[in-house]
Design a protein around this motif. Structure first.
Motif, PDB file in Angstrom:
ATOM      1  N   GLN A   1      11.283  30.526-106.093  1.00 14.30           N
ATOM      2  CA  GLN A   1      10.914  30.524-107.503  1.00 14.30           C
ATOM      3  C   GLN A   1       9.510  31.095-107.676  1.00 14.30           C
ATOM      4  O   GLN A   1       9.208  31.734-108.657  1.00 14.30           O
ATOM      5  CB  GLN A   1      10.936  29.079-107.988  1.00 14.30           C
ATOM      6  CG  GLN A   1      11.489  28.916-109.377  1.00 14.30           C
ATOM      7  CD  GLN A   1      11.700  27.446-109.649  1.00 14.30           C
ATOM      8  OE1 GLN A   1      12.338  26.733-108.871  1.00 14.30           O
ATOM      9  NE2 GLN A   1      11.162  26.957-110.733  1.00 14.30           N
TER      10      GLN A   1
ATOM     11  N   TYR B   1       9.526  17.743-110.922  1.00 14.63           N
ATOM     12  CA  TYR B   1       9.537  18.996-110.156  1.00 14.63           C
ATOM     13  C   TYR B   1       8.145  19.279-109.618  1.00 14.63           C
ATOM     14  O   TYR B   1       7.151  18.927-110.262  1.00 14.63           O
ATOM     15  CB  TYR B   1       9.987  20.172-111.037  1.00 14.63           C
ATOM     16  CG  TYR B   1      11.483  20.337-111.114  1.00 14.63           C
ATOM     17  CD1 TYR B   1      12.189  20.801-110.009  1.00 14.63           C
ATOM     18  CD2 TYR B   1      12.187  20.043-112.284  1.00 14.63           C
ATOM     19  CE1 TYR B   1      13.571  20.950-110.077  1.00 14.63           C
ATOM     20  CE2 TYR B   1      13.568  20.200-112.350  1.00 14.63           C
ATOM     21  CZ  TYR B   1      14.248  20.650-111.241  1.00 14.63           C
ATOM     22  OH  TYR B   1      15.604  20.814-111.288  1.00 14.63           O
TER      23      TYR B   1
ATOM     24  N   GLU C   1       4.820  20.273-111.702  1.00 19.30           N
ATOM     25  CA  GLU C   1       5.055  19.920-113.109  1.00 19.30           C
ATOM     26  C   GLU C   1       4.454  18.545-113.363  1.00 19.30           C
ATOM     27  O   GLU C   1       4.174  17.800-112.423  1.00 19.30           O
ATOM     28  CB  GLU C   1       6.556  19.877-113.417  1.00 19.30           C
ATOM     29  CG  GLU C   1       7.292  21.194-113.198  1.00 19.30           C
ATOM     30  CD  GLU C   1       7.028  22.220-114.286  1.00 19.30           C
ATOM     31  OE1 GLU C   1       6.803  21.804-115.431  1.00 19.30           O
ATOM     32  OE2 GLU C   1       7.030  23.427-113.976  1.00 19.30           O
TER      33      GLU C   1
ATOM     34  N   VAL D   1      11.536  14.712-114.828  1.00 17.84           N
ATOM     35  CA  VAL D   1      12.768  15.278-115.376  1.00 17.84           C
ATOM     36  C   VAL D   1      13.916  14.277-115.263  1.00 17.84           C
ATOM     37  O   VAL D   1      14.894  14.363-115.992  1.00 17.84           O
ATOM     38  CB  VAL D   1      13.102  16.594-114.635  1.00 17.84           C
ATOM     39  CG1 VAL D   1      14.364  17.213-115.175  1.00 17.84           C
ATOM     40  CG2 VAL D   1      11.950  17.570-114.755  1.00 17.84           C
TER      41      VAL D   1
ATOM     42  N   LYS E   1      23.018  17.132-123.289  1.00 16.55           N
ATOM     43  CA  LYS E   1      22.551  18.395-123.855  1.00 16.55           C
ATOM     44  C   LYS E   1      22.018  19.323-122.766  1.00 16.55           C
ATOM     45  O   LYS E   1      21.692  18.876-121.662  1.00 16.55           O
ATOM     46  CB  LYS E   1      21.405  18.115-124.835  1.00 16.55           C
ATOM     47  CG  LYS E   1      21.840  17.435-126.088  1.00 16.55           C
ATOM     48  CD  LYS E   1      20.613  17.239-126.974  1.00 16.55           C
ATOM     49  CE  LYS E   1      20.728  15.938-127.744  1.00 16.55           C
ATOM     50  NZ  LYS E   1      19.506  15.211-127.915  1.00 16.55           N
ATOM     51  N   THR E   2      21.856  20.601-123.084  1.00 18.27           N
ATOM     52  CA  THR E   2      21.214  21.535-122.164  1.00 18.27           C
ATOM     53  C   THR E   2      19.794  21.056-121.894  1.00 18.27           C
ATOM     54  O   THR E   2      19.087  20.677-122.831  1.00 18.27           O
ATOM     55  CB  THR E   2      21.156  22.935-122.798  1.00 18.27           C
ATOM     56  OG1 THR E   2      22.473  23.300-123.164  1.00 18.27           O
ATOM     57  CG2 THR E   2      20.601  23.955-121.821  1.00 18.27           C
ATOM     58  N   GLY E   3      19.421  21.038-120.633  1.00 21.78           N
ATOM     59  CA  GLY E   3      18.059  20.635-120.282  1.00 21.78           C
ATOM     60  C   GLY E   3      17.902  19.136-120.127  1.00 21.78           C
ATOM     61  O   GLY E   3      16.796  18.633-119.947  1.00 21.78           O
ATOM     62  N   SER E   4      19.030  18.388-120.164  1.00 20.96           N
ATOM     63  CA  SER E   4      18.915  16.931-120.074  1.00 20.96           C
ATOM     64  C   SER E   4      18.772  16.460-118.620  1.00 20.96           C
ATOM     65  O   SER E   4      18.454  15.300-118.384  1.00 20.96           O
ATOM     66  CB  SER E   4      20.136  16.272-120.723  1.00 20.96           C
ATOM     67  OG  SER E   4      21.317  16.726-120.111  1.00 20.96           O
ATOM     68  N   GLY E   5      19.001  17.362-117.650  1.00 22.58           N
ATOM     69  CA  GLY E   5      18.765  16.984-116.255  1.00 22.58           C
ATOM     70  C   GLY E   5      20.003  16.934-115.379  1.00 22.58           C
ATOM     71  O   GLY E   5      19.945  16.440-114.255  1.00 22.58           O
ATOM     72  N   LYS E   6      21.112  17.485-115.870  1.00 26.40           N
ATOM     73  CA  LYS E   6      22.371  17.403-115.108  1.00 26.40           C
ATOM     74  C   LYS E   6      22.264  18.144-113.781  1.00 26.40           C
ATOM     75  O   LYS E   6      22.576  17.602-112.719  1.00 26.40           O
ATOM     76  CB  LYS E   6      23.530  17.977-115.939  1.00 26.40           C
ATOM     77  CG  LYS E   6      23.720  17.292-117.289  1.00 26.40           C
ATOM     78  CD  LYS E   6      24.892  17.853-118.067  1.00 26.40           C
ATOM     79  CE  LYS E   6      24.702  19.266-118.567  1.00 26.40           C
ATOM     80  NZ  LYS E   6      23.702  19.412-119.641  1.00 26.40           N
ATOM     81  N   THR E   7      21.840  19.407-113.848  1.00 28.40           N
ATOM     82  CA  THR E   7      21.729  20.202-112.625  1.00 28.40           C
ATOM     83  C   THR E   7      20.694  19.608-111.676  1.00 28.40           C
ATOM     84  O   THR E   7      20.907  19.551-110.465  1.00 28.40           O
ATOM     85  CB  THR E   7      21.347  21.661-112.973  1.00 28.40           C
ATOM     86  OG1 THR E   7      22.364  22.187-113.822  1.00 28.40           O
ATOM     87  CG2 THR E   7      21.257  22.517-111.737  1.00 28.40           C
ATOM     88  N   THR E   8      19.616  19.101-112.252  1.00 32.74           N
ATOM     89  CA  THR E   8      18.569  18.500-111.426  1.00 32.74           C
ATOM     90  C   THR E   8      19.136  17.354-110.591  1.00 32.74           C
ATOM     91  O   THR E   8      18.849  17.234-109.395  1.00 32.74           O
ATOM     92  CB  THR E   8      17.426  17.989-112.329  1.00 32.74           C
ATOM     93  OG1 THR E   8      16.996  19.081-113.147  1.00 32.74           O
ATOM     94  CG2 THR E   8      16.269  17.487-111.512  1.00 32.74           C
TER      95      THR E   8
ATOM     96  N   PHE F   1      15.518  19.501-103.619  1.00 34.50           N
ATOM     97  CA  PHE F   1      14.202  19.002-104.016  1.00 34.50           C
ATOM     98  C   PHE F   1      14.054  17.575-103.519  1.00 34.50           C
ATOM     99  O   PHE F   1      15.030  16.843-103.399  1.00 34.50           O
ATOM    100  CB  PHE F   1      14.049  19.034-105.537  1.00 34.50           C
ATOM    101  CG  PHE F   1      13.952  20.420-106.085  1.00 34.50           C
ATOM    102  CD1 PHE F   1      12.746  21.094-106.103  1.00 34.50           C
ATOM    103  CD2 PHE F   1      15.093  21.074-106.556  1.00 34.50           C
ATOM    104  CE1 PHE F   1      12.663  22.386-106.596  1.00 34.50           C
ATOM    105  CE2 PHE F   1      15.010  22.362-107.041  1.00 34.50           C
ATOM    106  CZ  PHE F   1      13.795  23.021-107.072  1.00 34.50           C
TER     107      PHE F   1
ATOM    108  N   GLN G   1      26.209  27.020-111.283  1.00 36.58           N
ATOM    109  CA  GLN G   1      26.439  27.649-112.589  1.00 36.58           C
ATOM    110  C   GLN G   1      26.386  29.154-112.468  1.00 36.58           C
ATOM    111  O   GLN G   1      27.234  29.873-112.957  1.00 36.58           O
ATOM    112  CB  GLN G   1      25.330  27.223-113.558  1.00 36.58           C
ATOM    113  CG  GLN G   1      25.609  25.934-114.259  1.00 36.58           C
ATOM    114  CD  GLN G   1      24.402  25.479-115.069  1.00 36.58           C
ATOM    115  OE1 GLN G   1      23.434  26.209-115.232  1.00 36.58           O
ATOM    116  NE2 GLN G   1      24.470  24.269-115.568  1.00 36.58           N
TER     117      GLN G   1
END
Ligand code: ADP
Length: 582
Positions: free
Chosen positions: A109, A345, A348, A352, A371-378, A387, A418
């Protein structure tokens, strides 16, 4: 010259090659002294009228012998020294590659792919240059230069030697100066060219967008500007280049002029013979290369030093997530338990994930929505151990995931991301990625489970169809299903679908999920999705909002809540109905 010290570990490792190479180089430096001397002796014999064909033959044989030996020996040192240098770049390249594969996503990243590529190519080349050309130039300019000067001063005339050498330091200085200038400008020219390349590639790939918005003229103009920039920068390289040769010629010319002018006077005054003067000027010719080389040496070493530092820094970059010394060499199985109080993260400030506590029994299906950005992928990345640094624990089969070897943990987790990535290779190779030896039947079974078998059969070359730029272009849904088939090939203990069904229609999604349920008994599945129908049959559903679990339970339980889940579900049902004209 510090870079030579930095590379000492390698020189030691290749001690035999380097020492042989250098010894041979020294022998060549001595042998080089023979021809000029012989020429001088022959000239003097001619002048004295003493030359017979017998004597001439003797000298010719000596000349030939020296020539042939140098020919052979030069071959040997090249192999020894340049061969070792290639080994060094191979070694560093493999180390770098190994290191790259161990780095976490946060490493990638922070860096641009183009830069990493440049380290693996240009920098390694500069280091190889130092270990080969650099060592050669260093030894050769000192040895050849030294021996020639000694031969001139000791056997001919030290006075004339001093006079002839006056211009030489300027030559080394100028070579160094021009070399640095040339390198800088060349670098800029290369950068401009690489920018132009990027621009071309982007414009060609994005030509549809450019045309749709009628931006052709602007695009042509910006291309013209960049192209002009490349020309200007290359001209500035050519300007330095064009100055270089004439400057060197003048300096060499002055040196020869001084030798002949003062040498002739010494001959007239009887201090030198004519043959000695001929030898002297021939020796002077031998000095040009070592002096030039000395100037280049600084350049080579300077570049090598910068490159070595960059590569060493990269290699020194700590592997953030690695096996502990006593990590278990077994594939984890069993229940998964999240006990995370907080996760932030790296670099940061805001956490998250907060207070994520739940248990997923082996064989169950977990649905994660929000919602998008709610932390699912994290949440999934934490399980994948991409991580770390959270407060709390994640257990798998009763043990913290850190206790397993990373390789084993990942073998248990079949992750379908994704942003699916397919290689430019045959579809069968893409599916069998984790198990290249898999037979046709296994591959087709995985494809069938992922509901992509029929699509593949319809391509003219079936499973051998190549995907990517040089092959067939697939729809988003097809790519997603191939990615799922790839994960299924591992027969993973836990299959993780990270919004991996977003591009397939609701009916296909249902069929895939049904097939997975039937074929993966006793195996765990984790699904994140936007379409709630994808997870409504899950054993446990988590609703995340801003990194926290706001609702938790089965579909039925959540429907009884007056929360986000129920509202969302109703809305999506309604949309579905409208879409189908109901
Ligand atoms: P979701 O999958 O629910 O859409 P994510 O887990 O991708 O949500 O993201 C949760 C939050 O974490 C977002 O605010 C996102 O910006 C942030 N985030 C995701 N990945 C990183 C990362 N690698 N570094 C820093 N922040 C990140």
């Amino acid at each position: 010259m510090r870079v030579f010290l930095d590379l000492m570990w390698f020189f030691k490792q290749e001690k035999k090659s380097y020492l042989t190479g250098i010894a041979v180089l020294l022998v060549v430096a001595v042998l080089q002294l023979i021809p000029p001397r012989v020429i001088g002796i022959v000239v003097d014999s001619i002048k004295e009228g003493e030359l017979t064909s017998g004597i001439l033959l003797k000298w010719v044989v000596i000349l030939a012998a020296a020539g042939i030996s140098m020919y052979g020996l030069r071959y040997i040192w090249r192999i020894m020294i340049f061969g070792s240098a290639v080994k060094l770049s191979k070694l560093l390249r493999n180390n770098l590659y190994h290191h790259f594969t161990k780095m976490t996503p946060s490493f990638y990243q922070k860096r641009r792919v183009g830069d990493l590529m440049a380290h693996a190519t240009n920098d390694l080349q500069a280091i190889q240059m130092t270990a080969g050309q650099g060592v050669l130039t260093f030894v050769d300019s000192l040895a050849t230069g030294g021996f020639v000067i000694i031969a001139m001063a000791a056997t001919i005339s030290w006075k004339l030697t001093l006079i002839a050498l006056i211009p030489m330091p300027f030559m080394a200085l100028l070579t160094n100066y021009y070399g640095t200038l040339l390198h800088k400008r060349f670098h800029k020219a290369q950068e401009a060219f690489s920018d132009l390349n990027d621009k071309t590639q982007e414009s060609v790939s994005g030509i549809k967008v450019i045309k749709t918005f009628g931006q052709e003229k602007e695009d042509i103009e910006s291309f013209r500007e960049q192209s002009e920039d490349v020309v200007q920068k290359n001209i500035s390289v050519a300007k330095v280049d064009s100055l270089f040769d004439p400057t060197i010629s003048i300096i060499v010319g002055i040196s020869f002029f001084l030798s002949v002018a003062f040498g002739s006077r010494f001959v007239i005054s009887g201090e030198l013979t004519i043959g000695e003067l001929v030898s002297f000027t021939t020796y002077l010719g031998l000095l040009i290369w070592p002096m030039l080389a000395f100037g280049w040496l600084f350049n080579i070493v300077e570049r090598g030093r910068a490159s070595y530092d960059r590569v060493a820094n990269l290699l020194a970059e700590k592997v953030e997530i690695d096996d502990t010394p006593d990590a278990l060499n077994i594939k984890p199985t069993g229940d998964i338990q999240f006990n995370i109080d907080q996760f932030t993260y790296p670099d940061e400030d805001e956490p998250v994930l907060r207070n994520i506590h739940f248990t997923l029994k082996r064989g169950e299906t977990l649905g994660v929505v929000g919602k998008t950005g709610s932390g699912k992928t994290t949440l999934l990345k934490v399980l994948l151990r991409e991580f770390e640094g959270y407060e709390g624990e994640v257990l798998f089969g009763g043990r913290p995931i850190k206790n397993y070897k990373l390789e084993k943990l990942r073998e248990s987790l079949g992750y379908v991301p994704q942003d699916h990535f397919l290689f430019s290779a045959a579809i069968s190779e893409n599916i069998a990625f984790t198990n290249p030896m898999a037979d046709k039947g296994t591959i087709e079974k995985a494809a069938s489970l992922a509901h992509i078998h029929q699509d593949i059969e319809q391509f003219t070359e079936g499973y051998q169809t190549v995907v990517g730029e040089r092959g067939v272009s697939l729809s988003g849904g097809q790519k997603q299903r191939i990615s799922i088939a790839r994960a299924l090939m591992m027969e993973p203990e836990v299959l993780i679908l990270d919004d991996s069904l977003s591009a397939v229609d609701a009916k296909t999604e249902e069929s895939i999920l049904k097939a997975l349920k039937e074929n993966r008994e006793d195996k765990t599945t984790i699904i994140t999705a936007h379409r709630l129908s994808a997870i409504q049959h899950a054993s446990l559903i988590l609703v995340l909002d801003n990194g926290e679990i706001t609702e938790k339970g089965t579909h039925e339980e959540l429907m009884r809540n007056e929360g986000w889940y129920r509202e969302m579900y109703m809305r999506q049902q309604l949309e579905e109905l409208v879409e189908h004209g109901g």
